[in-house]
Structures are given as C-alpha cells and as structure tokens.
Design an enzyme around this catalytic site. Structure first.
Site, mmCIF file in Angstrom:
data_model
loop_
_atom_site.group_PDB
_atom_site.id
_atom_site.type_symbol
_atom_site.label_atom_id
_atom_site.label_comp_id
_atom_site.label_asym_id
_atom_site.label_seq_id
_atom_site.Cartn_x
_atom_site.Cartn_y
_atom_site.Cartn_z
ATOM 1 N N LYS A 88 4.545 1.592 0.540
ATOM 2 C CA LYS A 88 5.584 1.088 0.010
ATOM 3 C C LYS A 88 7.295 1.599 -0.140
ATOM 4 O O LYS A 88 8.429 0.705 -0.351
ATOM 5 C CB LYS A 88 5.744 2.504 -1.812
ATOM 6 C CG LYS A 88 4.045 1.589 -2.049
ATOM 7 C CD LYS A 88 3.910 2.514 -3.234
ATOM 8 C CE LYS A 88 2.609 1.712 -4.441
ATOM 9 N NZ LYS A 88 1.867 0.881 -4.100
ATOM 10 N N THR A 116 2.307 0.701 -9.068
ATOM 11 C CA THR A 116 2.923 1.824 -8.802
ATOM 12 C C THR A 116 4.143 1.373 -7.461
ATOM 13 O O THR A 116 5.084 1.716 -7.961
ATOM 14 C CB THR A 116 1.677 2.497 -7.849
ATOM 15 O OG1 THR A 116 1.297 2.435 -8.862
ATOM 16 C CG2 THR A 116 2.396 3.444 -7.705
ATOM 17 N N ASP A 175 -1.176 -1.552 4.983
ATOM 18 C CA ASP A 175 -1.146 -0.694 6.143
ATOM 19 C C ASP A 175 -2.432 -0.654 6.288
ATOM 20 O O ASP A 175 -4.018 -0.806 6.069
ATOM 21 C CB ASP A 175 -1.313 0.938 4.958
ATOM 22 C CG ASP A 175 -1.781 1.780 6.016
ATOM 23 O OD1 ASP A 175 -1.684 1.890 7.350
ATOM 24 O OD2 ASP A 175 -1.173 3.562 5.345
ATOM 25 N N GLY A 190 -2.636 -1.993 -7.748
ATOM 26 C CA GLY A 190 -4.140 -2.445 -7.088
ATOM 27 C C GLY A 190 -5.235 -2.584 -6.721
ATOM 28 O O GLY A 190 -6.181 -3.753 -7.680
ATOM 29 N N ARG A 209 -7.130 -14.733 1.003
ATOM 30 C CA ARG A 209 -7.368 -15.567 1.149
ATOM 31 C C ARG A 209 -6.666 -16.574 0.397
ATOM 32 O O ARG A 209 -6.699 -17.705 0.572
ATOM 33 C CB ARG A 209 -8.732 -15.357 0.601
ATOM 34 C CG ARG A 209 -9.577 -17.006 0.689
ATOM 35 C CD ARG A 209 -11.322 -16.774 0.208
ATOM 36 N NE ARG A 209 -12.378 -17.773 -0.317
ATOM 37 C CZ ARG A 209 -11.323 -18.444 -1.466
ATOM 38 N NH1 ARG A 209 -11.162 -18.178 -2.488
ATOM 39 N NH2 ARG A 209 -12.483 -19.851 -2.152
ATOM 40 N N HIS A 216 -10.376 -0.676 -2.164
ATOM 41 C CA HIS A 216 -10.326 -1.817 -2.920
ATOM 42 C C HIS A 216 -9.906 -3.247 -1.547
ATOM 43 O O HIS A 216 -9.132 -4.492 -2.042
ATOM 44 C CB HIS A 216 -9.441 -1.976 -4.077
ATOM 45 C CG HIS A 216 -7.658 -2.376 -3.930
ATOM 46 N ND1 HIS A 216 -7.546 -0.591 -3.208
ATOM 47 C CD2 HIS A 216 -7.231 -2.941 -3.884
ATOM 48 C CE1 HIS A 216 -5.589 -1.096 -2.834
ATOM 49 N NE2 HIS A 216 -5.439 -2.103 -3.391
ATOM 50 N N ASP A 218 -3.865 -6.352 -7.731
ATOM 51 C CA ASP A 218 -4.360 -7.372 -6.551
ATOM 52 C C ASP A 218 -4.825 -8.556 -6.747
ATOM 53 O O ASP A 218 -4.068 -9.853 -6.918
ATOM 54 C CB ASP A 218 -5.204 -6.633 -5.541
ATOM 55 C CG ASP A 218 -4.484 -5.619 -4.650
ATOM 56 O OD1 ASP A 218 -3.077 -5.548 -4.908
ATOM 57 O OD2 ASP A 218 -5.027 -5.150 -3.981
ATOM 58 N N ASP A 228 -10.493 -7.265 -2.888
ATOM 59 C CA ASP A 228 -9.709 -7.168 -3.761
ATOM 60 C C ASP A 228 -8.511 -7.535 -2.595
ATOM 61 O O ASP A 228 -8.087 -8.478 -3.137
ATOM 62 C CB ASP A 228 -8.789 -6.674 -4.917
ATOM 63 C CG ASP A 228 -9.942 -6.011 -5.668
ATOM 64 O OD1 ASP A 228 -11.044 -7.111 -5.815
ATOM 65 O OD2 ASP A 228 -10.240 -4.807 -6.134
ATOM 66 N N HIS A 276 0.924 -1.135 -0.046
ATOM 67 C CA HIS A 276 0.077 0.027 0.652
ATOM 68 C C HIS A 276 1.491 1.326 0.270
ATOM 69 O O HIS A 276 2.170 1.001 0.432
ATOM 70 C CB HIS A 276 -1.151 0.145 1.008
ATOM 71 C CG HIS A 276 -2.454 -0.903 1.567
ATOM 72 N ND1 HIS A 276 -2.425 -1.241 2.143
ATOM 73 C CD2 HIS A 276 -2.910 -1.930 0.014
ATOM 74 C CE1 HIS A 276 -3.261 -2.218 1.937
ATOM 75 N NE2 HIS A 276 -3.874 -2.703 0.075
#
Length: 126
Positions: free
Chosen positions: A14, A38, A83, A58, A99, A90, A63, A93, A10
């Site tokens: 980064k 990114t 974060d 993402g 998962r 999102h 993602d 996602d 996130h």
C-alpha cells in the site's frame, strides 16, 4: 475521455501504491479512481483531495467487486500491487481478478515500474 482506474494493493505494498499515486497525482486526478476500502484509505491520507470511489476491502469481496467492474466493461485500467512473498487468505479472489484482467485484455500494472510505464505510454492522457 475519462478513464476508470482500479487501484488495489496488498498491505505491505500500500505505501508503494500511495507513493506512486502522489508522484502521478496530476495524471490520475483527471480520471475516476476506484479502490478497495483499505487501499483507498491509504490513498486518501496521501492525497486528501483525490476523489475515490470505495468498494469493500479485498478479503471482504472488494477484489470480486473490481473484477465484476472489469467484466461489465466499467474499469479501463488496473493498478494492483500484490505482495508476492506473503500468503493471502483470499488468494482465489486475487487469481480470479488477474484472470479477468487477461480475459478482458485491460491494461494492468503490478509494480511501481510497470505503473510508471503505463503512465509514460500516454494512456492516462485521455
């Protein structure tokens, strides 16, 4: 044997992922790195010689692309620095990605200290 390492972070994390990657450049350079757009840009500015395969950012489906790679057996390790204090638009996602990490039982790290523990484990020595 080369690994395929997914790297995602996130925005506020980064710099932490880039710093970790610089510290462990010798380990990850031997492997294939896949990163969301990114995150990959930040990694590339810190490690200009590192070859990175980019997927979408993402929020634009990156993602999910990384998750699909896990489901297809194309990703061996995930380094994902989220974060925990910021809401993510999102978020569904992100939860789906986590998962899949659990369903397919791939090694994953969610902070610099857990990524370093994976590095010390010898996983990246393959």
């Amino acid at each position: 044997m080369s690994l395929t390492i997914g790297m995602v972070a996130h925005d506020s994390k980064k710099p932490d992922l880039a710093a970790w990657a610089v510290q462990h450049a010798g380990l990850i350079a031997r492997h294939t790195v896949v990163a969301t757009a990114t995150t990959g840009g930040v990694l590339k500015s810190s490690l200009p010689d590192l070859t990175i395969r980019l997927v979408k950012s993402g929020p634009l489906g990156g993602d999910q692309q990384v998750g699909a790679m896990i489901a297809q057996g194309e990703l061996d390790v995930l380094l994902f620095f989220p974060d925990p204090l910021a809401a993510q638009p999102h978020d569904v996602d992100v939860k789906a990605l986590l998962r899949l990490v659990l369903v397919y039982d791939i090694p994953a790290a969610f902070s610099p200290s857990t990524a370093s523990a994976l590095a010390r484990s010898g996983l990246f020595d393959r």
